[in-house]
Design a protein around this motif. Sequence first.
Motif, short mmCIF file in Angstrom:
data_model
loop_
_atom_site.label_atom_id
_atom_site.label_comp_id
_atom_site.label_asym_id
_atom_site.label_seq_id
_atom_site.Cartn_x
_atom_site.Cartn_y
_atom_site.Cartn_z
N SER A 168 3.56 2.01 8.66
CA SER A 168 3.52 2.08 6.75
C SER A 168 5.64 1.86 6.96
CB SER A 168 3.74 3.64 6.10
OG SER A 168 4.93 3.57 5.32
N GLU A 169 6.50 2.67 7.58
CA GLU A 169 7.44 2.66 7.89
C GLU A 169 8.24 0.87 8.53
OE1 GLU A 169 8.87 7.29 9.19
OE2 GLU A 169 9.31 5.69 10.66
N LEU A 170 6.91 0.26 9.71
CA LEU A 170 7.58 -0.91 10.08
C LEU A 170 7.19 -1.56 9.51
CD1 LEU A 170 6.61 -2.12 13.72
CD2 LEU A 170 5.10 -3.19 11.68
N LEU A 171 5.92 -0.94 8.58
CA LEU A 171 6.13 -2.51 7.78
C LEU A 171 7.28 -2.41 6.61
CD1 LEU A 171 1.80 -2.08 7.10
CD2 LEU A 171 3.24 -3.71 8.09
N GLY A 172 7.80 -1.28 5.71
CA GLY A 172 8.99 -1.42 5.54
C GLY A 172 9.89 -1.84 6.11
N ASP A 173 9.95 -2.00 6.87
CA ASP A 173 11.15 -2.66 7.91
C ASP A 173 11.30 -4.21 7.72
OD1 ASP A 173 13.23 -2.11 9.70
OD2 ASP A 173 11.86 -3.46 10.79
N MET A 174 9.84 -4.73 7.90
CA MET A 174 10.09 -5.88 7.82
C MET A 174 10.05 -6.20 6.67
SD MET A 174 8.07 -6.66 10.82
CE MET A 174 6.86 -8.29 10.45
N ALA A 175 9.72 -5.38 5.41
CA ALA A 175 9.81 -6.73 4.17
C ALA A 175 11.94 -6.56 4.15
CB ALA A 175 9.02 -5.59 2.99
N ARG A 176 12.06 -5.64 4.26
CA ARG A 176 13.42 -5.48 4.15
C ARG A 176 13.84 -6.08 4.92
NH1 ARG A 176 12.41 0.50 3.80
NH2 ARG A 176 12.65 0.17 6.63
N ARG A 177 13.50 -7.29 5.85
CA ARG A 177 14.24 -8.03 6.97
C ARG A 177 13.44 -9.50 6.44
NH1 ARG A 177 11.89 -6.87 12.55
NH2 ARG A 177 12.68 -8.31 13.01
N GLY A 178 12.97 -8.91 5.75
CA GLY A 178 12.87 -10.55 4.14
C GLY A 178 11.60 -10.97 4.95
N LYS A 179 10.40 -10.51 5.72
CA LYS A 179 9.46 -11.11 6.44
C LYS A 179 8.48 -11.04 5.38
CE LYS A 179 10.81 -11.04 10.74
NZ LYS A 179 11.07 -12.61 11.60
N THR A 180 7.76 -11.44 4.97
CA THR A 180 6.34 -11.57 4.30
C THR A 180 5.46 -10.66 5.05
OG1 THR A 180 6.96 -13.62 4.06
CG2 THR A 180 5.04 -12.84 2.66
N VAL A 181 4.86 -10.03 4.78
CA VAL A 181 3.97 -9.45 4.49
C VAL A 181 2.74 -9.15 3.81
CG1 VAL A 181 2.97 -6.36 5.05
CG2 VAL A 181 5.30 -7.50 6.19
N VAL A 182 1.42 -9.11 4.62
CA VAL A 182 0.32 -9.55 3.98
C VAL A 182 -0.76 -8.09 4.82
CG1 VAL A 182 -1.85 -10.19 2.41
CG2 VAL A 182 0.41 -12.34 2.77
N VAL A 183 -1.19 -7.56 3.18
CA VAL A 183 -2.48 -6.23 3.87
C VAL A 183 -3.58 -6.56 3.24
CG1 VAL A 183 -2.28 -3.65 5.31
CG2 VAL A 183 -0.37 -4.91 5.04
N SER A 184 -4.09 -6.41 3.58
CA SER A 184 -6.01 -6.14 3.21
C SER A 184 -6.54 -4.10 2.97
CB SER A 184 -7.46 -7.06 3.72
OG SER A 184 -7.52 -6.52 4.85
N VAL A 185 -6.68 -4.40 2.17
CA VAL A 185 -7.37 -2.87 2.17
C VAL A 185 -8.19 -2.40 0.92
CG1 VAL A 185 -5.25 -1.65 3.35
CG2 VAL A 185 -5.16 -1.86 0.46
N HIS A 186 -9.46 -1.55 1.30
CA HIS A 186 -10.35 -1.17 0.46
C HIS A 186 -9.88 0.11 0.30
CE1 HIS A 186 -11.71 1.07 4.27
NE2 HIS A 186 -12.32 1.88 3.40
N THR A 187 -9.04 0.39 0.04
CA THR A 187 -8.27 1.79 -0.50
C THR A 187 -7.21 1.51 -0.56
OG1 THR A 187 -8.45 3.01 1.39
CG2 THR A 187 -10.41 3.47 0.26
#
Lengths: 274, 274
Positions: A168-187
Amino acid sequence: MLAVELEGVSKWFGENLALDNISMVIEEGQSVLLLGPNGAGKSTLLRCILGIIDFKGRISVLGLDVRKHGREVRRHVGYVPQNIRYQEGFSVMELVDHVSDIKGVDVFLDESLSQFRLEDMAYAKVGSLSSGMRQRLAISLALIGDPQLLILDEPFNNLDPVARNRLSELLGDMARRGKTVVVSVHTMSGLIHSFDGVAVLNGGRLVKMMKAEEVVRVARPVYKIHIRVEEGWRTYNTENLFATLKELEEGGYDVSSAWIEEPDAEELLRTIIG
Amino acid sequence: MSTALPLLVKRGLQSLLMSRWMLGYVVVFTSLSLTFSYLGILGLGTVGFRAFSGALAAVINLNLYAVPLISIITASFSIVAEREHGTLEFQLSLPITRSEFFAAKAIAIMLAISLATMLGYGLAGWYLMLVLTDADLLIFMNILASSLLMVFSFVGLGMLISAVTGNRFTALALSIAVWMFFSLIYEMLLMVSVILFRLSATDLWILMTLNPLEASRLVMIYSVDPSMSFLGELGNFLIREMGDIFLYPLIAVPLGYGFLGLILGLNHFRRSEL
C-alpha cells in the motif's frame, strides 16, 4: 497525456461475453481501483490492456496502440497477474535477471528483492517459495525498470498484513511520483484512501466510474483487524485499514499475524452501484 | 527495434539441456550409436567393409525412429506445458511478441536436439575413425545432415501440435500418433497400395517422397550407396530416370513439413487465448 484509453472494448470467450463494450480513460499519474465481484471481467480487461489477449475495439496505453505496439507498451508496464506461476527450475535470481534482460534494464538484485524481504531467497528455486513469497516476488519483478504504468491483478491475495502495508505504501509512493497505477480487487482491500478513482465492473460491463472520496462517503467501508495479544485476540474497527495497521505496528503489536476481516463485498458493491 | 529472441533462445536452450528428458535422450542415443559402431568394428576383421555398412544401417534405423520421436514430443510439449502450468501469462506480459516466444521455443528445441544428436554421432564417428577412411566419414556426415533435417520437420509438426492442443496428454497422444503414422503405418499403407493398385515406379516414388521420414531415409541410403541398389528396381529407376535431381524433393519435403508446421502453429498461437 492519457495513460490508458479504451474505446468500445469487447471480449468473447466462445459464446460468453466477458467484456461488453467498455470505454474509459485513465489519466497519467492517476491511481484507479478496478472493483468488481469474481467473474466481473477484471482480469480479462487487464490482459486486454496489456495486449496479451485479442479483443474487439481499441486500446491505447501511454499513447501507443496496444495491438500494434504491444511489445513497446509492455516495456513500460509492470504487471502482477492474479495466478502467479513461474517455471519451477528458475532460481529467484535467474528470474530477476531474465526479466531485467528482456526489459533491457540493469537491476541491483539486493535492492530489487529487499523491497519485499526476499533478499535471502536469491538462490532459492521459485518452486520452493510459498505462495506469499511468490506474490512478493511478482511485485518485485513488476517494479523492474521503474515502469510508467503498474497493473496489479488482486495483489493482496496471499499477502500477510505487513506485506499488504508495504504494498500500500509502495503504491502510494508510485502515485506521488506521477506513475499510473491500476489495481483490480474484489473487495476494497483498504486501498481506497490512497487511490484517486474507482471503476466498478459487473458482468463484463463498466457500471460506474467514481472518485475515491465519493466511494468512501457513500460506502463507508469498515474493516475489522483481529490481532493477537497476550490475553487472546483483540478486534479493532477502522475505516482506514492501512493507517490503523501502521499505528498498531508502531505500538509494538505483531501485525504480521493479524487477521483482517473485509467488509462484505456484495453489500459494498450494492451500496456503491446504488 | 531490438528483439528478445536471442535471450529467449538462450534461456530455452539452457533449460532444455538441463532437463532429464533431454539427458535421457543423449544417454540412450549415444550409447546405442557407440554400441552399433563397436559391433561394426568387431565385424570388420571377418566381413570387411560390409560390417561398416551394417553398423551404418543400424545407426540409420536408430535415427529414423529416435530422432523424429524425441523431436515431435519435445516440441509438442513446449507451448502446451506453459499453458497448463499457467506460466504463459507471465511470459507474455514481458516485452516480447507471441511470434518471438514461439520462434524462440522452436529454435531452442531444434538446437538442443541437434546438439544431443551430434554428440551421439560425434562419439560414434570418433570411434569409427579409428578404422575408417575419410570417405566413410563423409557418409557419416551426410547421415548426420539428414538427421538434422528430420529434427527440423518433426519439431515443426510438434510445434503445430503444441499450439492447437489444450493439454499435455492430448499433445503426447497426437505426437505419438503422427510419429507412428510416418514411421510405421505409412510404409504399410504404401505396400498395400502397391499390391492393390499396382502402382508405377513414379507413383511409388512420389508417395515415398511425401513422407518426411521416408525422404530422409532415402537420402541416408543414397549417402551409403549412391547406386541405390538397396531399393532394387525402384533404385535403378530413380538413378536411370532422374539422376542426382531426385535428391532435391527428398530435401525439400522434410523442409516443407517443418515450415508448414511452424507457420500453421504460429498462426494458431497468435490468435489463441492464454
